[in-house]
Motif scaffolding. Sequence first.
Motif, PDB file in Angstrom:
ATOM      1  N   SER A   1      -5.423   5.729   8.576  1.00  0.00           N
ATOM      2  CA  SER A   1      -5.781   4.081   8.261  1.00  0.00           C
ATOM      3  C   SER A   1      -4.784   3.561   7.194  1.00  0.00           C
ATOM      4  O   SER A   1      -5.217   2.497   6.507  1.00  0.00           O
ATOM      5  CB  SER A   1      -7.388   3.829   7.997  1.00  0.00           C
ATOM      6  OG  SER A   1      -7.980   4.366   9.061  1.00  0.00           O
ATOM      7  N   HIS A   2      -3.759   4.280   7.069  1.00  0.00           N
ATOM      8  CA  HIS A   2      -2.626   3.477   6.092  1.00  0.00           C
ATOM      9  C   HIS A   2      -1.883   2.334   6.825  1.00  0.00           C
ATOM     10  O   HIS A   2      -1.550   1.383   5.942  1.00  0.00           O
ATOM     11  CB  HIS A   2      -1.854   4.599   5.456  1.00  0.00           C
ATOM     12  CG  HIS A   2      -2.399   5.606   4.999  1.00  0.00           C
ATOM     13  ND1 HIS A   2      -3.584   5.741   4.242  1.00  0.00           N
ATOM     14  CD2 HIS A   2      -1.964   6.971   4.679  1.00  0.00           C
ATOM     15  CE1 HIS A   2      -3.881   6.851   3.734  1.00  0.00           C
ATOM     16  NE2 HIS A   2      -3.218   7.625   4.110  1.00  0.00           N
ATOM     17  N   LEU A   3      -1.692   2.550   7.934  1.00  0.00           N
ATOM     18  CA  LEU A   3      -0.746   1.547   8.779  1.00  0.00           C
ATOM     19  C   LEU A   3      -1.586   1.270  10.089  1.00  0.00           C
ATOM     20  O   LEU A   3      -2.437   1.787  10.562  1.00  0.00           O
ATOM     21  CB  LEU A   3       0.265   2.153   9.099  1.00  0.00           C
ATOM     22  CG  LEU A   3       1.555   2.687   7.941  1.00  0.00           C
ATOM     23  CD1 LEU A   3       2.585   3.502   8.551  1.00  0.00           C
ATOM     24  CD2 LEU A   3       1.984   1.648   7.069  1.00  0.00           C
TER      25      LEU A   3
ATOM     26  N   THR B   1       2.787  -1.599  10.352  1.00  0.00           N
ATOM     27  CA  THR B   1       2.426  -2.543   9.047  1.00  0.00           C
ATOM     28  C   THR B   1       1.529  -1.732   8.168  1.00  0.00           C
ATOM     29  O   THR B   1       0.660  -1.296   8.808  1.00  0.00           O
ATOM     30  CB  THR B   1       2.205  -4.074   9.562  1.00  0.00           C
ATOM     31  OG1 THR B   1       1.001  -3.960  10.093  1.00  0.00           O
ATOM     32  CG2 THR B   1       3.432  -4.635  10.107  1.00  0.00           C
ATOM     33  N   SER B   2       1.583  -2.071   6.970  1.00  0.00           N
ATOM     34  CA  SER B   2       0.461  -1.693   6.051  1.00  0.00           C
ATOM     35  C   SER B   2      -0.832  -2.255   6.351  1.00  0.00           C
ATOM     36  O   SER B   2      -0.933  -3.612   6.723  1.00  0.00           O
ATOM     37  CB  SER B   2       1.152  -1.981   4.698  1.00  0.00           C
ATOM     38  OG  SER B   2      -0.065  -1.509   3.815  1.00  0.00           O
ATOM     39  N   ARG B   3      -1.926  -1.409   6.066  1.00  0.00           N
ATOM     40  CA  ARG B   3      -3.425  -2.002   6.305  1.00  0.00           C
ATOM     41  C   ARG B   3      -3.888  -2.297   5.052  1.00  0.00           C
ATOM     42  O   ARG B   3      -4.715  -2.852   4.574  1.00  0.00           O
ATOM     43  CB  ARG B   3      -4.196  -0.904   7.079  1.00  0.00           C
ATOM     44  CG  ARG B   3      -4.267  -0.783   8.210  1.00  0.00           C
ATOM     45  CD  ARG B   3      -5.107   0.461   8.874  1.00  0.00           C
ATOM     46  NE  ARG B   3      -4.978   0.601  10.248  1.00  0.00           N
ATOM     47  CZ  ARG B   3      -6.107  -0.231  11.023  1.00  0.00           C
ATOM     48  NH1 ARG B   3      -6.930  -1.155  10.626  1.00  0.00           N
ATOM     49  NH2 ARG B   3      -5.979  -0.320  12.306  1.00  0.00           N
ATOM     50  N   VAL B   4      -3.084  -1.779   3.850  1.00  0.00           N
ATOM     51  CA  VAL B   4      -3.445  -1.608   2.396  1.00  0.00           C
ATOM     52  C   VAL B   4      -2.922  -2.698   1.612  1.00  0.00           C
ATOM     53  O   VAL B   4      -1.713  -3.029   1.662  1.00  0.00           O
ATOM     54  CB  VAL B   4      -3.218  -0.215   1.842  1.00  0.00           C
ATOM     55  CG1 VAL B   4      -3.658  -0.160   0.280  1.00  0.00           C
ATOM     56  CG2 VAL B   4      -3.724   0.928   2.744  1.00  0.00           C
ATOM     57  N   ARG B   5      -3.700  -3.538   0.914  1.00  0.00           N
ATOM     58  CA  ARG B   5      -3.060  -4.680   0.031  1.00  0.00           C
ATOM     59  C   ARG B   5      -2.773  -3.895  -1.322  1.00  0.00           C
ATOM     60  O   ARG B   5      -3.724  -2.934  -1.959  1.00  0.00           O
ATOM     61  CB  ARG B   5      -3.942  -5.568  -0.204  1.00  0.00           C
ATOM     62  CG  ARG B   5      -4.230  -6.372   0.956  1.00  0.00           C
ATOM     63  CD  ARG B   5      -5.078  -7.659   0.574  1.00  0.00           C
ATOM     64  NE  ARG B   5      -5.416  -8.631   1.695  1.00  0.00           N
ATOM     65  CZ  ARG B   5      -6.189  -9.482   1.653  1.00  0.00           C
ATOM     66  NH1 ARG B   5      -6.737 -10.054   0.557  1.00  0.00           N
ATOM     67  NH2 ARG B   5      -6.224 -10.532   3.031  1.00  0.00           N
TER      68      ARG B   5
END
Length: 210
Positions: free
Chosen positions: A194-196, A205-209
Amino acid sequence: MTDMANHPTQTRTLGEVLPAVLPRPRTVFEPSLSNSPSALVARLTNSQLATAQAVAFAPLPAIAQADAQFLAQSLLMLDVLPRRRDDELGGKLRVRAYQIAIGVRPKDAIEFMVAEALRTCRFYPSTAECIAILSRWERSDEAVRVRREASAAVRHERQARFDEMMARLAAGEVEQAEIDTLPVSWLKIAETRSHLRREEDGRYTSRVRA
């Protein structure tokens, strides 16, 4: 044994490869890698990694082979073992029979065979017993040790870089341009963690802000 002086590349790189597998003092703390075994291993630069990879995947140099005279002398050492009653071969005929059965082998392998036969055999070993002993021999000269060290260094560094990247992705610290350069296998793992996310066009793409 193989003379490593004839293989300067492997000898020279040993000093570069060994530090990569030596543990650092356990008081050293690296936040991004603190939960990984690779956190306690010295890191390699890109140049050192390339050198270690070259050594790890290079073919081993040729090893000295036993000629007929060497085998004959080695078999003489086994004469301290008693013969079986049905053992009727002797002298040159015995040596020739063993040459045919054993074939061309490294000197180190023949020495291993003799040592093991003297240690474990109650009687002079048959050709079948000699071949069985030879099947247990493994090359372990300096060239092999250097390549093993290099392989370990490569594995440690690759794992460290992977762990570091996963930690950065989890923290949202990786720019899209860098994400686009990552190996597909890393991208898929980062997605499962769940990082991307994988977009409809196949881009990750990134899931993390940040």
